[in-house]
Every structure is written in C-alpha cells, then in structure tokens.
Scaffold this active site. Structure first.
Site, short mmCIF file in Angstrom:
data_model
loop_
_atom_site.label_atom_id
_atom_site.label_comp_id
_atom_site.label_asym_id
_atom_site.label_seq_id
_atom_site.Cartn_x
_atom_site.Cartn_y
_atom_site.Cartn_z
N TRP A 140 0.32 -1.20 0.19
CA TRP A 140 0.01 -0.22 0.04
C TRP A 140 0.78 0.98 -0.22
O TRP A 140 0.25 2.06 -0.50
CB TRP A 140 -0.79 -0.06 1.27
CG TRP A 140 -0.53 -0.95 2.37
CD1 TRP A 140 0.02 -1.75 2.66
CD2 TRP A 140 0.84 0.05 2.92
NE1 TRP A 140 1.00 -2.11 3.92
CE2 TRP A 140 0.90 -0.75 4.30
CE3 TRP A 140 0.96 1.69 3.67
CZ2 TRP A 140 2.19 -0.47 5.07
CZ3 TRP A 140 1.55 1.67 4.34
CH2 TRP A 140 2.24 1.08 5.31
N ASN A 141 2.18 0.84 0.21
CA ASN A 141 2.96 2.66 -0.53
C ASN A 141 3.16 2.66 -0.58
O ASN A 141 3.65 4.52 -0.96
CB ASN A 141 4.43 1.98 1.35
CG ASN A 141 5.33 0.87 0.61
OD1 ASN A 141 4.40 0.60 -0.52
ND2 ASN A 141 6.06 1.17 0.74
N LYS A 164 -2.74 -8.60 -7.41
CA LYS A 164 -4.15 -8.63 -6.05
C LYS A 164 -3.10 -7.27 -5.07
O LYS A 164 -1.81 -7.32 -4.60
CB LYS A 164 -3.66 -9.96 -4.72
CG LYS A 164 -4.66 -9.67 -4.07
CD LYS A 164 -3.91 -8.61 -2.61
CE LYS A 164 -4.42 -9.57 -1.64
NZ LYS A 164 -4.37 -8.36 -0.67
N PRO A 165 -3.66 -6.41 -5.35
CA PRO A 165 -3.91 -4.67 -4.11
C PRO A 165 -3.60 -4.92 -3.03
O PRO A 165 -4.45 -5.80 -2.83
CB PRO A 165 -4.09 -4.29 -5.08
CG PRO A 165 -5.67 -4.01 -5.59
CD PRO A 165 -5.17 -5.83 -5.97
N GLY A 215 6.59 -6.80 -0.14
CA GLY A 215 5.57 -6.03 1.48
C GLY A 215 6.40 -5.98 2.43
O GLY A 215 7.98 -6.37 2.51
N SER A 216 5.59 -7.08 3.83
CA SER A 216 6.53 -7.58 4.53
C SER A 216 7.48 -8.99 5.01
O SER A 216 7.20 -9.72 4.03
CB SER A 216 5.99 -7.17 6.24
OG SER A 216 5.01 -9.02 6.04
N GLU A 237 10.20 -8.53 -2.53
CA GLU A 237 10.81 -7.64 -2.50
C GLU A 237 10.06 -7.08 -1.08
O GLU A 237 8.50 -7.18 -0.25
CB GLU A 237 10.38 -7.14 -3.44
CG GLU A 237 11.07 -5.20 -3.16
CD GLU A 237 10.89 -4.12 -1.86
OE1 GLU A 237 11.82 -4.38 -1.36
OE2 GLU A 237 9.66 -3.58 -2.88
N CYS A 271 9.92 1.78 1.82
CA CYS A 271 11.09 0.06 2.24
C CYS A 271 12.69 0.54 2.11
O CYS A 271 13.32 -0.07 1.99
CB CYS A 271 10.66 -0.71 0.77
SG CYS A 271 10.50 -1.06 -0.11
N GLU A 365 12.36 -3.14 11.16
CA GLU A 365 12.27 -1.62 9.96
C GLU A 365 11.34 -0.86 10.77
O GLU A 365 9.68 -1.42 10.96
CB GLU A 365 11.67 -2.82 8.91
CG GLU A 365 10.70 -1.37 7.70
CD GLU A 365 10.66 -2.14 6.65
OE1 GLU A 365 9.71 -3.39 6.91
OE2 GLU A 365 10.99 -1.87 5.25
P1 NDP Z 1 1.82 -7.77 4.50
O1 NDP Z 1 3.55 -7.98 3.69
O2 NDP Z 1 1.41 -8.20 5.42
O3 NDP Z 1 0.76 -7.34 3.08
C1 NDP Z 1 1.87 -7.61 1.65
C2 NDP Z 1 0.64 -7.53 0.78
O4 NDP Z 1 0.81 -9.09 1.12
C3 NDP Z 1 -0.86 -6.76 1.16
O5 NDP Z 1 -1.93 -7.53 -0.90
C4 NDP Z 1 -1.29 -8.64 1.49
O6 NDP Z 1 -2.22 -8.57 1.31
C5 NDP Z 1 -0.95 -9.87 1.28
N1 NDP Z 1 -1.26 -10.68 2.12
C6 NDP Z 1 -1.12 -10.62 3.44
N2 NDP Z 1 -1.43 -11.78 4.00
C7 NDP Z 1 -1.17 -13.08 2.68
C8 NDP Z 1 -0.56 -14.94 2.62
N3 NDP Z 1 -0.76 -15.24 3.71
N4 NDP Z 1 -0.10 -14.82 1.44
C9 NDP Z 1 -0.31 -13.92 0.38
N5 NDP Z 1 -0.08 -12.67 0.53
C10 NDP Z 1 -0.52 -12.00 1.70
O7 NDP Z 1 2.21 -5.73 4.63
P2 NDP Z 1 1.54 -4.97 5.47
O8 NDP Z 1 0.60 -4.07 4.47
O9 NDP Z 1 0.77 -6.13 6.20
O10 NDP Z 1 2.83 -4.23 6.12
C11 NDP Z 1 3.45 -4.61 7.62
C12 NDP Z 1 4.49 -4.25 7.43
O11 NDP Z 1 5.44 -4.64 6.26
C13 NDP Z 1 4.34 -2.48 7.88
O12 NDP Z 1 4.34 -2.34 9.07
C14 NDP Z 1 6.06 -3.05 6.90
O13 NDP Z 1 7.00 -2.73 7.80
C15 NDP Z 1 5.92 -3.81 5.82
N6 NDP Z 1 5.88 -3.43 4.14
C16 NDP Z 1 6.90 -3.24 3.86
C17 NDP Z 1 6.73 -2.95 1.89
C18 NDP Z 1 7.96 -2.71 1.66
O14 NDP Z 1 7.91 -2.10 0.16
N7 NDP Z 1 9.03 -3.45 1.53
C19 NDP Z 1 5.32 -2.62 1.98
C20 NDP Z 1 4.74 -2.46 3.07
C21 NDP Z 1 5.32 -3.09 4.00
P3 NDP Z 1 -3.73 -7.57 1.82
O15 NDP Z 1 -3.25 -6.46 2.58
O16 NDP Z 1 -5.06 -7.34 1.79
O17 NDP Z 1 -3.64 -8.63 3.38
#
Ligand code: NDP
Length: 494
Positions: A140-141, A164-165, A215-216, A237, A271, A365
């Site tokens: 989302w960032n 999948k956003p 994501g995380s 990533e 990130c 982070e």
């Molecule tokens: P997540 O890693 O949980 O989410 C990233 C994506 O993965 C979202 O689209 C999420 O869907 C999806 N997702 C969640 N669970 C699953 C699963 N079991 N299988 C497949 N896909 C899944 O990140 P968050 O948004 O919860 O953020 C948490 C932390 O991650 C932040 O606090 C930050 O530290 C880090 N982060 C790092 C980023 C980067 O660019 N490196 C970007 C975003 C977050 P949904 O949103 O519907 O849960």
C-alpha cells in the site's frame, strides 16, 4: 478492516477514516477464474510479438501520463499522501513501463554462445520465453510504483498478469487494470483480484507460473512457503533497514536535506527510505544540527496541508511508537520529537541520537518518519554496522571521494552515492535486496529476465567423423577426447 456479509470490504481515507468505496473479497474460485482467463489470452499476448506489445504498453503509458491528475488523486485518497508525492510516484512508474516496453526485445534477444573446441560442430543458443501467467501481490505504501515494477516488466516480457493489490489500496489496482483495458485487445491480459490476505494466499496457490511479492518479510516467508507447494518460483521484495553513511568529506547540507526527505517523506513508509545514519564523528555535530533544524520545518497533515500524510495502515502506529519508546528507554536522546510524537493518524518528525545498536529502532523496520543517528570513528565501523543487519535492501553513502569504495563493501542490493533512492528512478538498473530483504530482481534487464526462462538450443551444424554420444564410440574416440581435454585443461595452472 470491516468485512461485509456480501463478502466485500471497504477502502478508507486514512486522514479521517471515511469510507471511500467497497470491493469484492475474491474467493479461491474468483482467483482461479482470473488466472485461467489470463492463461487463455497468453498466446494472443505473446503472438503480438515485441512490436505489438510495445505499441500497446506505450499507449498505456501515454494514457497514464494524460490522466496523472486522476491517478494521483486516487492514490492520495487511499494512502493519505500529498498529491504531489503521488504524482512523483506515478511518473516513476510510467518511466519504468516505457523502459520495459522499449527494451524487452533487446534484453530477450537470442544469444549465441561459444560451443567450445570439443563441441565445435555445434551452434549453441539461448532463447528467452515468458513464463506464462505472473501473479503480483502488492503493498500500500507506493500502490502504483511498486507493483508496476513487476507488472510492466512481466507484461513487456510477454506474460499475462493477475494482480492482487493491498487491501488498503484496492482502488489504485482496479484503476490500473481498467486503464490497461482501454488500450489492450483483452482485459484478461492484466486482471486484478481484490481482497484480503486470503486472496493473496489463493493467488499463490492458483498455479501462476511466477509470483512477485512486495511487502513484509514475515508475509514473504508465508508466500514463499505457499508457493513452494506447487514449485511456483517467487521474487520477493521485502522490508529494509537502510543505512546512510556520512563520511568526513561529505557535503553536509545536501546529506542532511536528502536524508531527511528519504526518512520522512511518505510518512517514512518507504522500503528504501533512510532508517539509520552512521556519521563520522568529525562532522557529526554539524550534520545533526543541520538535519534537526531542517526537521523542525516539516510537519504531517492532510493532503495539501502537510509535508507528508498519516500512517496509511493504522496498526503501523503501534510499531513506530514502540520503536521510539524503546530507543529512548535504552539511552537514546531525542533531539526532535520523542515519546509523544505519535498523534494518530499522524507521526511528527522524530530524530534520536546515540541509540544502542541492539534496540528495536536499529534492528527492525520502523516504517515511520523517524531517523536514528549514531556516530562512528571511521568508515570501516560505518560499513561494519551497516552490514550488521538482517536486512540488505538499499543504502546511501555521502562522501566527496570514498563513495564507490564504501559502496562496494555494503551487503545490500542497491547503493545511492551523494543522492537518495536514485537507483529506484533509473529504469535500467535492477531493484531488490539480499538477506531478509528478499531475492530476485525487478527493474532493468534483470527485471525483464526475472519473468522469463532460458531455453538452451544446441544444434549440430555438421556431423563429426568420430561419434562421442553413440554406442559406436571406439578406442580412438576415447583417446581423442581425453587427449583434447588434457591439451585444453590439463596443462599448467593459470
Ligand atoms: P504484508 O506483507 O502483510 O502485505 C503485503 C501484501 O501481501 C498485501 O497485498 C497483503 O494483502 C498480502 N498478503 C497478506 N497475507 C498474505 C498471505 N498469507 N498470502 C499472500 N499474500 C498475503 O504487509 P502489511 O501491509 O501488513 O505491512 C506490514 C509491514 O510490512 C509494514 O509495517 C512494513 O514494515 C512492511 N512493508 C514493507 C513494504 C516494502 O515495500 N518493503 C511495503 C509494505 C509493508 P492485504 O493487504 O489484503 O493483507
């Protein structure tokens, strides 16, 4: 996240919590249908060839730039970031799309390899094919820049895509697929499935040929484990804890200005944003004084009001708060902001110095508008501390003369010298990390090749009078092959 009985969820404006729109929670069957549709049109998309795809992708980039105001407004509504930041993000994404479209042919060109003396009668080539259907899971960032780093390159390489956003920015994802459909022969080439984490899980299990995740690190491990069940390859990533190294010969004013922006723009939700600074003790006082003075002039607020917006994901505020409290409880001195800086939904700028290396704010982070600054006696210590992290995404180095030397010793995927996050804006270079920051690359030639597989084709140009790969091989052939290998590889070392 509110889930409704009709299996929908809402997106919100993070500043006020106001509901913006509702989106379907895609079930496993919906995801499978999208992947099947994307697979069905894959031959059509591949059949267009590089020229056909380039034309469509460049038409899409033109459409995106013509409608950048609409795009930025939507990003700003879903993330809370200033529209000017949203515009910058969108322009970078468009730049990558155009680069991928223009360079796919050259990067994927068939390569001729030397067959070696023993196989001199062979022509050896390596072709590149798209993998098929690519699944993209985005955060989302940076809801356009980040996923487009995979989507653009996957499409340009000849794949179809199911995206999948994040549940926080579904509207941006849907808008992207709708705009693509306006220029593409079929909307199935790039499909979007909205939903929560479980929809992401379904995409991992859907049989896509590659999964690109941002994501995380925690979720990345779940994604990789899920994909492993079907041998689906992944590019991950993940998070970072990017260091900034400031040498004694650095331009301090520029280092302070750019580091402040890197750490605090987008409310620190970057990130590759600066999270920790190692500054040479000779220039530390000057650097700290300069950055604190600059930091006093910025403030969070709604789009159009603040220099940066709120935390897009409310639960992140607890993480930021915990890191600030821990850093100060462990002896860190807050020179700007402090334990009261989290004012939901905003976080005011926080600068803390002299924080123990094993504290939360140095290890995990933070993803908030905070900077930790520690002094170092020399660059060797700065490098060693920078590398003592489980993350290895990006880094910045500020120095008049030592930039490249320091950069080459850092355990990370990308380094900006006398600049900040510049590597993300250069489309021709790969983007990605090492260690807990993930693996695989998006952007650049490596990012295109990530969504292809190599096919080796070795062709006999003529038959040799002696056969090595035949039951007819005789003693002469044995002597010949051993003699040749002795001649080629069995002599002096060097
Ligand atoms: P997540 O890693 O949980 O989410 C990233 C994506 O993965 C979202 O689209 C999420 O869907 C999806 N997702 C969640 N669970 C699953 C699963 N079991 N299988 C497949 N896909 C899944 O990140 P968050 O948004 O919860 O953020 C948490 C932390 O991650 C932040 O606090 C930050 O530290 C880090 N982060 C790092 C980023 C980067 O660019 N490196 C970007 C975003 C977050 P949904 O949103 O519907 O849960």
């Amino acid at each position: 996240m509110v889930i409704h009985a009709d299996k929908t969820f809402d997106s919100h404006f993070p500043v006020t919590g106001e509901v913006l729109s509702s989106y379907p929670i895609s079930a496993d069957s919906d995801v499978q249908e999208a992947v099947a549709a994307a697979r069905k049109v894959a031959p059509q998309w591949q059949g267009l060839g590089f020229d056909g795809r380039r034309k469509i992708l460049l038409a899409w980039s033109k459409l995106l730039i013509n409608r950048i105001d609409e795009c930025a407004e939507l990003i700003s509504r879903e993330t809370g970031k200033p529209t000017s930041d949203a515009k910058l993000e969108a322009t970078l994404a468009i730049g990558h799309l155009a680069w991928a479209a223009r360079n796919a042919r050259e990067v994927m060109r068939k390569q001729y390899r030397k067959p070696g003396l023993l196989m001199a009668n062979m022509s050896a080539t390596v072709e590149r094919s798209p993998v098929g259907v690519v699944g993209v899971i985005g955060p989302w960032n940076y809801p356009i820049f980040t996923p487009m780093g995979s989507i653009s390159y996957a499409l340009a390489a000849g794949n179809t895509v199911v995206f999948k956003p994040s549940e926080y920015t579904p509207g941006v994802g849907v808008w992207l697929s709708k705009t693509f459909a306006e220029v593409a022969p079929s909307h199935d080439i790039f499909r979007v499935v909205t939903g929560l984490g479980d929809t992401g899980r379904a995409l991992c299990e859907s049989g896509v040929n590659k999964l690109a995740f941002t994501g995380s690190t925690r979720t990345a491990k779940v994604v990789a484990a899920t994909c492993a069940k079907t041998m689906t390859p992944v590019v991950l990533e993940c998070g970072g804890k990017d260091p900034v190294i400031i040498a004694a010969d650095a331009n301090i004013a520029k280092a302070a200005e750019f580091t402040l922006w890197s750490a605090m723009s987008n409310a620190g939700q970057t990130c590759i944003g600066a999270e920790r600074v190692y500054v040479h003790e000779k220039v530390a006082d000057k650097f700290i004084e300069t950055i604190v003075e600059m930091g006093k002039k910025i403030k969070p607020g709604a789009p159009g009001v603040g220099n940066y917006g709120p935390a897009t994901m409310p639960k992140q505020l607890d993480v930021i708060d915990a890191h600030i409290h821990d850093a100060i409880a462990r002896g860190g001195q807050a020179l700007l902001g402090g334990v009261d800086s989290v004012k939901r939904p905003y976080v005011e700028p926080v600068i803390i110095v002299n924080v123990p290396e094993d504290s939360l704010a140095m290890q995990e982070e933070t993803f908030g508008p905070t900077i930790i600054i520690n002094r170092v006696v020399d660059m060797a210590q700065a490098i060693s501390l920078s590398n003592a992290s489980r993350y290895g995404l990006g880094a910045s180095v500020w120095s008049g003369t030592q930039g490249p030397k320091i950069a080459s010793q850092l355990e990370c995927g990308m380094v900006a010298i006398n600049s900040t996050i510049s590597f993300a804006a250069v489309a021709s270079v790969p983007f990605g990390g090492v260690k807990d920051s993930g693996y695989g690359r998006i952007h650049g030639p490596e990012g295109l090749l990530e969504f292809t597989y190599p096919r080796t084709v070795v062709r006999a140009r003529f038959q040799l009078p002696v056969s090595f790969t035949s039951f007819g091989r005789n003693a002469f052939a044995d002597r010949l092959i051993v003699g040749l290998v002795k001649f080629l590889h069995g002599r002096s070392i060097g």
